[in-house]
Write a protein that holds these residues in place. Structure first.
Motif, mmCIF file in Angstrom:
data_model
loop_
_atom_site.group_PDB
_atom_site.id
_atom_site.type_symbol
_atom_site.label_atom_id
_atom_site.label_comp_id
_atom_site.label_asym_id
_atom_site.label_seq_id
_atom_site.Cartn_x
_atom_site.Cartn_y
_atom_site.Cartn_z
ATOM 1 N N LEU A 399 0.290 8.366 9.807
ATOM 2 C CA LEU A 399 -0.320 7.140 10.317
ATOM 3 C C LEU A 399 -1.663 6.883 9.628
ATOM 4 C CD1 LEU A 399 0.388 7.156 14.152
ATOM 5 C CD2 LEU A 399 1.432 5.730 12.393
ATOM 6 N N VAL A 400 -1.997 5.612 9.470
ATOM 7 C CA VAL A 400 -3.225 5.198 8.793
ATOM 8 C C VAL A 400 -4.048 4.340 9.748
ATOM 9 C CG1 VAL A 400 -4.194 3.909 6.855
ATOM 10 C CG2 VAL A 400 -2.122 5.282 6.530
ATOM 11 N N PHE A 401 -5.343 4.610 9.808
ATOM 12 C CA PHE A 401 -6.253 3.869 10.668
ATOM 13 C C PHE A 401 -7.440 3.391 9.839
ATOM 14 C CE2 PHE A 401 -4.063 6.952 13.280
ATOM 15 C CZ PHE A 401 -3.670 6.217 14.374
ATOM 16 N N SER A 402 -8.023 2.273 10.265
ATOM 17 C CA SER A 402 -9.229 1.754 9.621
ATOM 18 C C SER A 402 -10.233 1.390 10.700
ATOM 19 C CB SER A 402 -8.904 0.515 8.772
ATOM 20 O OG SER A 402 -7.992 0.838 7.750
ATOM 21 N N PHE A 403 -11.377 2.021 10.664
ATOM 22 C CA PHE A 403 -12.447 1.700 11.604
ATOM 23 C C PHE A 403 -13.761 2.214 11.041
ATOM 24 C CE2 PHE A 403 -10.165 5.468 13.158
ATOM 25 C CZ PHE A 403 -11.151 6.434 13.076
ATOM 26 N N TYR A 406 -14.128 2.725 7.242
ATOM 27 C CA TYR A 406 -13.454 3.794 6.510
ATOM 28 C C TYR A 406 -11.957 3.781 6.825
ATOM 29 C CZ TYR A 406 -18.177 5.561 5.752
ATOM 30 O OH TYR A 406 -19.492 5.677 5.390
ATOM 31 N N ARG A 407 -11.175 4.266 5.877
ATOM 32 C CA ARG A 407 -9.726 4.364 6.046
ATOM 33 C C ARG A 407 -9.360 5.819 6.288
ATOM 34 N NH1 ARG A 407 -5.186 5.646 2.971
ATOM 35 N NH2 ARG A 407 -3.339 4.319 3.304
ATOM 36 N N PHE A 408 -8.634 6.092 7.371
ATOM 37 C CA PHE A 408 -8.234 7.442 7.763
ATOM 38 C C PHE A 408 -6.707 7.553 7.697
ATOM 39 C CE2 PHE A 408 -12.283 6.612 9.618
ATOM 40 C CZ PHE A 408 -12.960 7.804 9.692
ATOM 41 N N GLU A 409 -6.230 8.559 7.007
ATOM 42 C CA GLU A 409 -4.794 8.836 6.952
ATOM 43 C C GLU A 409 -4.546 10.251 7.454
ATOM 44 O OE1 GLU A 409 -1.134 9.397 3.740
ATOM 45 O OE2 GLU A 409 -3.061 8.549 3.096
ATOM 46 N N VAL A 410 -3.665 10.387 8.443
ATOM 47 C CA VAL A 410 -3.318 11.696 8.980
ATOM 48 C C VAL A 410 -2.361 12.369 7.997
ATOM 49 C CG1 VAL A 410 -2.329 12.953 10.921
ATOM 50 C CG2 VAL A 410 -3.623 10.840 11.329
ATOM 51 N N VAL A 411 -2.833 13.409 7.336
ATOM 52 C CA VAL A 411 -2.025 14.091 6.315
ATOM 53 C C VAL A 411 -1.127 15.136 6.958
ATOM 54 C CG1 VAL A 411 -2.090 15.482 4.210
ATOM 55 C CG2 VAL A 411 -3.776 13.653 4.565
ATOM 56 N N THR A 412 -1.693 16.010 7.787
ATOM 57 C CA THR A 412 -0.896 17.038 8.470
ATOM 58 C C THR A 412 -1.332 17.153 9.920
ATOM 59 O OG1 THR A 412 -2.423 18.780 7.762
ATOM 60 C CG2 THR A 412 -0.478 18.405 6.381
ATOM 61 N N ARG A 413 -0.358 17.451 10.753
ATOM 62 C CA ARG A 413 -0.613 17.679 12.173
ATOM 63 C C ARG A 413 0.217 18.870 12.627
ATOM 64 N NH1 ARG A 413 1.070 13.673 17.252
ATOM 65 N NH2 ARG A 413 1.389 15.357 18.748
ATOM 66 N N ASP A 427 -13.777 -1.529 1.582
ATOM 67 C CA ASP A 427 -14.654 -2.579 1.099
ATOM 68 C C ASP A 427 -15.404 -3.162 2.288
ATOM 69 O OD1 ASP A 427 -13.742 -2.228 -1.456
ATOM 70 O OD2 ASP A 427 -12.128 -3.709 -1.231
ATOM 71 N N PRO A 428 -16.642 -3.644 2.092
ATOM 72 C CA PRO A 428 -17.397 -4.210 3.208
ATOM 73 C C PRO A 428 -16.607 -5.288 3.915
ATOM 74 C CG PRO A 428 -18.775 -4.018 1.260
ATOM 75 C CD PRO A 428 -17.370 -3.695 0.823
ATOM 76 N N GLY A 429 -16.528 -5.185 5.203
ATOM 77 C CA GLY A 429 -15.791 -6.176 5.988
ATOM 78 C C GLY A 429 -15.819 -5.784 7.446
ATOM 79 N N PRO A 430 -15.194 -6.549 8.323
ATOM 80 C CA PRO A 430 -15.200 -6.243 9.754
ATOM 81 C C PRO A 430 -14.458 -4.971 10.062
ATOM 82 C CG PRO A 430 -13.671 -8.041 9.264
ATOM 83 C CD PRO A 430 -14.416 -7.775 8.003
ATOM 84 N N SER A 431 -14.979 -4.197 11.037
ATOM 85 C CA SER A 431 -14.320 -2.967 11.454
ATOM 86 C C SER A 431 -13.047 -3.302 12.209
ATOM 87 C CB SER A 431 -15.269 -2.161 12.359
ATOM 88 O OG SER A 431 -14.629 -1.020 12.832
ATOM 89 N N ARG A 432 -11.993 -2.525 11.960
ATOM 90 C CA ARG A 432 -10.722 -2.795 12.611
ATOM 91 C C ARG A 432 -9.985 -1.482 12.845
ATOM 92 N NH1 ARG A 432 -10.785 -3.835 7.348
ATOM 93 N NH2 ARG A 432 -9.108 -3.183 6.014
ATOM 94 N N LEU A 433 -8.961 -1.524 13.649
ATOM 95 C CA LEU A 433 -8.152 -0.352 13.963
ATOM 96 C C LEU A 433 -6.693 -0.738 13.822
ATOM 97 C CD1 LEU A 433 -7.771 2.512 15.085
ATOM 98 C CD2 LEU A 433 -7.882 1.556 17.376
ATOM 99 N N ASN A 434 -5.999 -0.073 12.910
ATOM 100 C CA ASN A 434 -4.581 -0.331 12.676
ATOM 101 C C ASN A 434 -3.816 0.967 12.840
ATOM 102 O OD1 ASN A 434 -5.198 -2.977 11.859
ATOM 103 N ND2 ASN A 434 -5.689 -2.285 9.791
ATOM 104 N N GLY A 435 -2.610 0.894 13.251
ATOM 105 C CA GLY A 435 -1.819 2.103 13.374
ATOM 106 C C GLY A 435 -0.359 1.787 13.353
#
Length: 435
Positions: A399-403, A406-413, A427-435
């Protein structure tokens, strides 16, 4: 009469320049530099510190004196030019006095004061203290009127709420110095790390209980000795029945001394030394600390007790982790590793797209320090904890998140733990959360 008016206007402009330069010097001067001067015997700097301590009275006296000088000089100039040139003298006086006040009573003295704030503050402090005493009754009346007017609009004027903050002053100076290149990033991190010890608690940097290497007190002596010798740590907690039941802490040197003494005391077979070894004979009493203890307080306790190791418990007495003196020192100087440190961190190197592969257990503070990022650490101490907090769940692998930019990708769990993450700035822009 003309020369009398001219001399009076000149004196008033000099007085206005004095108040303008005093205001800039006493407000712009560094209190730390003034204190250094005062400690070296500069009485003027000591007076400047005392005068600037009551900022409300100081600014009131300066503004009152400055306005009186400017208004009176303008009035005299108007009267003089009107007498000389008639009705057109008003406009001429306005233009002439605007130029004179702007250059000689405002810009020039303030420019000099900004360039030499501490030196000028030491010079003007004594006369300014006299002015403050003389004008004190008028200033008090003005302050009372101002506060009464502000209270009508539900506003307050309390200078004590904006007291000088040494921590903010130093932190700001370090940030500016780093941006200008005068202070190295490593020096800034060390100094800020030392300043922040009082505002941080042991639970922010402790090793979690799941990562603690412990020894079962019911193991055979040979197995215990082997565990001590193969462990990268010199101090190991000793438990019985369950890991929560810590009954002592053993030091590798104490264990080896006891085995050596038993093997070579001449009273028995050296081979029996390990078999008859009693671990409780060398175990130290465990030292427990609350998880809310501040780092500077805990460091003082370590130094006072002459110990480097403590077990952290919560308000219910349950084991949460452990903390060492080295952990606290690392918050100041950075990661400390030796030849036996198998958990030493490696330099973070960016990937092709500018991403970094991060251990989920890495603290947000360490990540911010290493990469000069600004991820928030108010809700979580570790990077994995931040992702879980923002996602409001334990995200699955991939899963990939952006907030927070920064962009966060879960590599291992692994089970309920996020062990590896891939992070890169967006890139500079509004903070958001995607999943």
């Amino acid at each position: 009469m003309i020369w009398t008016f001219a001399i009076a206007i000149l004196l008033l402009l000099i007085g206005s320049a004095f108040f303008s330069s005093s205001e800039t010097a006493l407000t712009a001067a560094s209190r730390a530099k003034l204190r250094n001067r005062a400690d070296k015997g500069d009485t003027g700097a000591e007076t400047a510190l005392r005068v600037s301590r009551d900022s409300d009275r100081l600014i009131g006296a300066i503004l009152l004196g400055n306005n009186v000088m400017n208004i009176l000089s303008a009035s005299l100039a108007t009267a003089l030019f009107t007498a000389l040139f008639g009705s057109s003298g008003v406009a001429m006086a306005t233009m002439v006095m605007t130029v004179l006040v702007l250059i000689f009573a405002e810009v020039l003295p303030k420019s000099y004061a900004i360039a030499n704030p501490e030196s000028l503050a030491s010079l003007v402090a004594r006369p300014m203290s006299i002015v403050m005493r003389v004008l004190s009754p008028i200033v008090m009346v003005v302050r009372a009127i101002v506060r009464a007017i502000l209270s009508l609009f539900g506003l307050e004027s309390d200078p004590s709420k904006n007291m000088f903050s040494v921590h903010e002053e130093i932190a700001g100076a370090l940030s500016i110095g780093t941006e200008s290149g005068a202070v190295d990033k490593e020096d800034r991190d060390r100094l800020l790390g030392a300043l922040d010890l009082g505002s941080r608690t042991v639970d922010e940097i402790m090793k979690h209980r799941s990562e603690i290497q412990m020894i079962d007190g019911d193991l055979p002596p040979a197995a215990m000795l082997e565990t001590v010798l193969t462990s990268p740590h010199t101090r190991l907690p000793l438990y019985r029945n369950e890991r929560e039941n810590v009954i002592g802490v053993i030091h590798a040197k104490d264990v080896l001394r006891a085995v050596h003494r038993s093997a070579y005391d001449g009273k028995g077979d050296p081979a029996d030394a390990v078999r008859d070894f009693d671990v409780m004979a060398v175990a130290m009493k465990p030292y427990f600390v609350p998880d809310t203890t501040s780092l500077d307080e805990q460091m003082r306790e370590f130094l006072k007790r002459r110990t480097h190791f403590a077990l952290v418990v919560d308000e219910y007495g349950s084991l949460r982790g452990l903390i060492t003196l080295e952990d606290i020192i690392e918050e100041i100087v950075g990661e400390i590793a030796d030849e036996h440190d198998t958990e030493a961190g490696h330099d973070l190197k960016p990937g092709p797209n500018g991403e970094y592969l991060i251990d989920g257990a890495m603290t947000i503070r360490d990540l911010n320090r290493a990469l000069d990022w600004n991820l928030p650490d108010d809700e979580a101490n570790t990077v994995a904890g931040l992702v879980i907090h923002m996602a409001q769940s334990i995200p699955a692998q991939g899963l990939v998140f952006s907030f927070h930019g920064y962009r966060f990708e879960v590599v291992t769990r692994k089970e309920n733990r996020i062990t590896k993450l891939r992070i890169r700035p967006l890139d500079p822009g509004p903070s958001r959360l995607n999943g």
